[in-house]
Scaffold this motif. Sequence first.
Motif, PDB file in Angstrom:
ATOM      1  N   ARG A  81      -8.237   7.784  -7.443  1.00 13.63           N
ATOM      2  CA  ARG A  81      -7.997   6.340  -7.566  1.00 13.63           C
ATOM      3  C   ARG A  81      -7.269   5.813  -6.337  1.00 13.63           C
ATOM      4  NH1 ARG A  81      -7.372   2.877 -11.662  1.00 13.63           N
ATOM      5  NH2 ARG A  81      -9.383   3.699 -12.255  1.00 13.63           N
ATOM      6  N   LYS A  82      -6.287   6.561  -5.872  1.00 18.85           N
ATOM      7  CA  LYS A  82      -5.516   6.088  -4.709  1.00 18.85           C
ATOM      8  C   LYS A  82      -6.420   5.943  -3.485  1.00 18.85           C
ATOM      9  CE  LYS A  82      -0.874   7.346  -6.150  1.00 18.85           C
ATOM     10  NZ  LYS A  82       0.284   8.219  -6.030  1.00 18.85           N
ATOM     11  N   ALA A  83      -7.426   6.806  -3.409  1.00 19.81           N
ATOM     12  CA  ALA A  83      -8.335   6.748  -2.251  1.00 19.81           C
ATOM     13  C   ALA A  83      -9.166   5.469  -2.267  1.00 19.81           C
ATOM     14  CB  ALA A  83      -9.251   7.974  -2.268  1.00 19.81           C
ATOM     15  N   THR A  84      -9.388   4.914  -3.440  1.00 18.84           N
ATOM     16  CA  THR A  84     -10.244   3.710  -3.507  1.00 18.84           C
ATOM     17  C   THR A  84      -9.445   2.479  -3.944  1.00 18.84           C
ATOM     18  OG1 THR A  84     -10.807   4.228  -5.790  1.00 18.84           O
ATOM     19  CG2 THR A  84     -12.326   5.051  -4.114  1.00 18.84           C
ATOM     20  N   TYR A  85      -8.139   2.565  -3.825  1.00 15.18           N
ATOM     21  CA  TYR A  85      -7.303   1.472  -4.332  1.00 15.18           C
ATOM     22  C   TYR A  85      -7.683   0.083  -3.792  1.00 15.18           C
ATOM     23  CZ  TYR A  85      -3.445   2.180  -7.621  1.00 15.18           C
ATOM     24  OH  TYR A  85      -2.686   2.304  -8.757  1.00 15.18           O
ATOM     25  N   PRO A  86      -7.875  -0.083  -2.470  1.00 13.53           N
ATOM     26  CA  PRO A  86      -8.132  -1.449  -1.997  1.00 13.53           C
ATOM     27  C   PRO A  86      -9.331  -2.094  -2.699  1.00 13.53           C
ATOM     28  CG  PRO A  86      -7.696   0.007  -0.151  1.00 13.53           C
ATOM     29  CD  PRO A  86      -7.786   0.874  -1.370  1.00 13.53           C
ATOM     30  N   ASP A  87     -10.414  -1.333  -2.838  1.00 11.56           N
ATOM     31  CA  ASP A  87     -11.602  -1.876  -3.502  1.00 11.56           C
ATOM     32  C   ASP A  87     -11.328  -2.153  -4.966  1.00 11.56           C
ATOM     33  OD1 ASP A  87     -13.360  -2.105  -1.544  1.00 11.56           O
ATOM     34  OD2 ASP A  87     -14.474  -0.234  -1.946  1.00 11.56           O
ATOM     35  N   PRO A  95       0.824  -1.212   0.000  1.00 10.55           N
ATOM     36  CA  PRO A  95       0.000   0.000   0.000  1.00 10.55           C
ATOM     37  C   PRO A  95       0.858   1.262   0.000  1.00 10.55           C
ATOM     38  CG  PRO A  95      -0.753  -1.552   1.681  1.00 10.55           C
ATOM     39  CD  PRO A  95       0.525  -2.107   1.116  1.00 10.55           C
ATOM     40  N   GLU A  96       2.026   1.206   0.635  1.00 10.44           N
ATOM     41  CA  GLU A  96       2.883   2.396   0.685  1.00 10.44           C
ATOM     42  C   GLU A  96       3.394   2.729  -0.722  1.00 10.44           C
ATOM     43  OE1 GLU A  96       3.517  -0.366   2.612  1.00 10.44           O
ATOM     44  OE2 GLU A  96       2.522   0.375   4.425  1.00 10.44           O
ATOM     45  N   LEU A  97       3.893   1.702  -1.400  1.00 14.92           N
ATOM     46  CA  LEU A  97       4.404   1.909  -2.760  1.00 14.92           C
ATOM     47  C   LEU A  97       3.295   2.457  -3.659  1.00 14.92           C
ATOM     48  CD1 LEU A  97       6.505   1.371  -5.095  1.00 14.92           C
ATOM     49  CD2 LEU A  97       5.479  -0.897  -5.302  1.00 14.92           C
ATOM     50  N   GLU A  98       2.155   1.830  -3.555  1.00 11.69           N
ATOM     51  CA  GLU A  98       0.998   2.193  -4.373  1.00 11.69           C
ATOM     52  C   GLU A  98       0.594   3.663  -4.157  1.00 11.69           C
ATOM     53  OE1 GLU A  98      -2.387  -0.889  -4.647  1.00 11.69           O
ATOM     54  OE2 GLU A  98      -2.787   0.268  -2.868  1.00 11.69           O
ATOM     55  N   GLN A  99       0.731   4.118  -2.914  1.00 12.80           N
ATOM     56  CA  GLN A  99       0.351   5.502  -2.611  1.00 12.80           C
ATOM     57  C   GLN A  99       1.446   6.494  -3.001  1.00 12.80           C
ATOM     58  OE1 GLN A  99      -2.635   6.646  -1.569  1.00 12.80           O
ATOM     59  NE2 GLN A  99      -3.466   4.579  -1.573  1.00 12.80           N
ATOM     60  N   GLU A 100       2.693   6.070  -2.833  1.00 12.35           N
ATOM     61  CA  GLU A 100       3.816   6.993  -3.066  1.00 12.35           C
ATOM     62  C   GLU A 100       4.067   7.275  -4.538  1.00 12.35           C
ATOM     63  OE1 GLU A 100       6.516   4.999   0.378  1.00 12.35           O
ATOM     64  OE2 GLU A 100       7.266   4.935  -1.671  1.00 12.35           O
TER      65      GLU A 100
END
Length: 554
Positions: free
Chosen positions: A248-254, A72-77
Motif C-alpha cells: 500500500r505504501k508503494a502506491t499511496y499517491p495514487d 509523505p514522510e509521515l505516511e511512509q514512517e
Amino acid sequence: MVRDETANAHFDAVVVGAGLAGLYMLHRLRQLGLRVRVYEAGGGVGGTWYWNRYPGARCDIESMEYSYSFSPELEQEWVWTEKYPSQPELLRYIEHVADRFDLRRDIRLGTRVAAARFDEAASRWVIRTEPGEGAAQVSGDDLGAGAEETVSAQFLIMATGCLSAVKSPEVEGLERFRGGCHHTGRWPHEGVDFTGRRVAVIGTGSSGIQCIPIIAEQAAHLTVFQRTPNFSMPAHNVSLDPETQRARKATYPDHRRLARESGLGVPVDLPVKSALDAEPDERERRYQENWDKGTLFGILVAYTDILIDTRANDTAAEFIRAKIREIVADPDVAAALSPTDHPVGTKRPCLDSGYYATYNRDDVALVDLRRSPIVEITPKGIRTADAEHEFDDIVLATGFDAMTGALLSVDIRGKGGTSLREKWAEGPRTYLGIATAGFPNLFTVTGPGSPSVLSNMMVSIEQHVEWIADCVAFLRERGIASIDPSVEAEDAWVEHVKVVGDFTLYPTADSWYMGANVPGKPRAVLPYCGGVGVYRQQCDEVAAKDYEGFTLSS
Ligand code: FAD
Ligand code: NAP
C-alpha cells in the motif's frame, strides 16, 4: 454573551479543537507564517480518539485510509498494526503527529472556548475561554491550561468536531443512580472494570455495538436496552502484515488521489447496475462477498440504487436480516434485533466483532424499548414500563448532538451581534458547509452542509483544512480584511444540499444525520450527500473564481 473585555493577546487565527482537524489546521496556518492559538477543552490532543476510550472503540475505516496524507514522510514512517485501528493506536498516532510537527507549543489544553464576538470595526474575533472538561487531566507543567482569558484573532476556525457534543438519554432520574454511570464519549481514562458486575448498556448505535461484546465477556450479566435496532456487518479485523503495508505504501499517491476523487473518501469500484436488475442469486453472491470482506460501505455501493430506491435497498436490508436470523439462536431476539423501520445505510452502518452472536450468551439479555420504554432511572437501576432492573453500572451509548451541537454550544455572535444559535434556530445555514453569512472570517471544518460524516472523515478534514488555508493565504496576499458568504450564495447552497439529500433515502430515517436523535432539533439532512469528489470540485471552482459567492472587504 461575550463580556465587553479587552483582548489580552492577539493572534492571526484561533483554532477551536485539537482533534485531527484542529492539529492539521494549526500546521497549515503555521506554514503560512501565521501566529496561531489552538484551544482544546480536553486534557490532551486527539479529539474523538481522546474522549472515546470505551472497550472496543475502534475505527471502521481502514487504518491506511484513515490517516493523514499531507506528509509523505509521515505516511511512509508510521507502522499500523491492524486493519481497523483501535482507539489507543489512533491516539498514539495523533500524539506522534503533534510531536513530529511540534504542534503542542501553540495548543492550550483543558480550555474551552465559551464565546466569540465579531468586532466589526476591527474585523477581528474577540474570543473568551473558560476551563474545559479536561482541565483536571492536563499535566501540571502546562501552565496555561484552563485559563479564563480573552484574546482576539482575525480568523476563527471551528474544528470542534461533528461528533463531540455528547448526548445523554432524556430520561428521568439519571442523577439518582447509585452505581457507576459512564457515557461512551466521556470514558474514564483509568478504564472501568466490569468483572462480577451487573451492567446495563443503553443504545445500540456504533458505540454500543462495539462495546457490548467486550463488556459481555467481562461482566457477570449484561442487559442491553435497545430503542432502534441497527444494521451491522462483521469487521473481520486482522493484524496488518508488513507485506500488505509495504504494498500500500508503494502506491499511496495514487491511492490517496482515488480516495479524494471518490464518493465516500475511500476508493471503491463504482457500481453500474441497479439491484433490481440483478438476479437474486447474483445479488446474494455480491452481498455475501462484501459481508465476507468486512467493509463499511461495500453493501451500500454494491448497486447503483441502494441508497436511493427503497425496493433496491430492501434487497440489501433483507440480506442482513437473514444473517441476523442465522446467527441469533432465539427467533424472538433475532426479530427484535432486525431493523425494519429504516433503510440500510440511512442510519450510519456499523461494523462489529461478534455483536449478534453475543445475544446467544446466557448472561446477556435484550430489552426492547419499543415494547417497554424506559420510565425512569432509579437509585438501583432502570425501570421500564413493565419491569424494574437492578444494575451496578450503566453505560450510556446514547450518541451525540451531531454536526451542530459543538458549534452551537459556543455563544458565537457575528455582524450586528446576531447569534449563530438564533440564525440556525430552524436548522444550520452555511455556504459549502465552510462558512455562514453574517459571520465574517469564521470557518467551520467539516461543518453542516459538507460531506463530512458521509465519508472517510480524514479525507474531508484534509480537504477543508487545505481549502481554508488557501483562502487565508489569498486574503492575506491581497490585504483583504474579511470574507463573508453572501446570503444568496448561502441560500442556494442550503437549497442544493436539501435537493440532493431529498434525492436519497436519508430523509426517511430518524437518524442523527437528520438531527432526529435530539428532541426539538430541527429536522434537516445535515451532511451534503453529493459525494466528496464532486464536492471538492465545487469548492475548488469557488476558489478559482476568486471566492465566488463570498464578499471580500478590505
Ligand atoms: P474531533 O475529533 O471531535 O475533535 C474536536 C475537538 O474539539 C474535541 O477534542 C473537543 O473537545 C474540542 N472542542 C469542541 N468544542 C470546543 C470548545 N468550545 N472549546 C474547546 N475545544 C472544543 N470517522 C470516520 O471517518 N471513520 C471512523 O471509523 C470513525 N469512527 C468514529 C468513532 C467514534 C467513537 C466517534 C465518536 C467518531 C468516529 N468518527 C469516524 C468520526 C470522527 O469524529 C472523525 O473521524 C474525526 O476524528 C473528527 O476529527 P475532528 O478533529 O474534526 O473532531
Ligand atoms: P448513535 O449512533 O446516535 O447511537 C445512539 C444509540 O442510543 C441509538 O441506538 C439510540 O436509539 C440510543 N438512544 C439515544 N437516546 C436514547 C434514549 N433516550 N433512550 C434509549 N435509547 C437511546 O451514537 P453512537 O453509537 O455513539 O455513534 C455515533 C456515531 O459516531 C456513529 O454513527 C459513527 O459515525 C461514529 N462512531 C463510529 C464508530 C466506528 O465503528 N468507527 C464507533 C462509534 C461511533 P435511537 O436510534 O432510537 O435514537
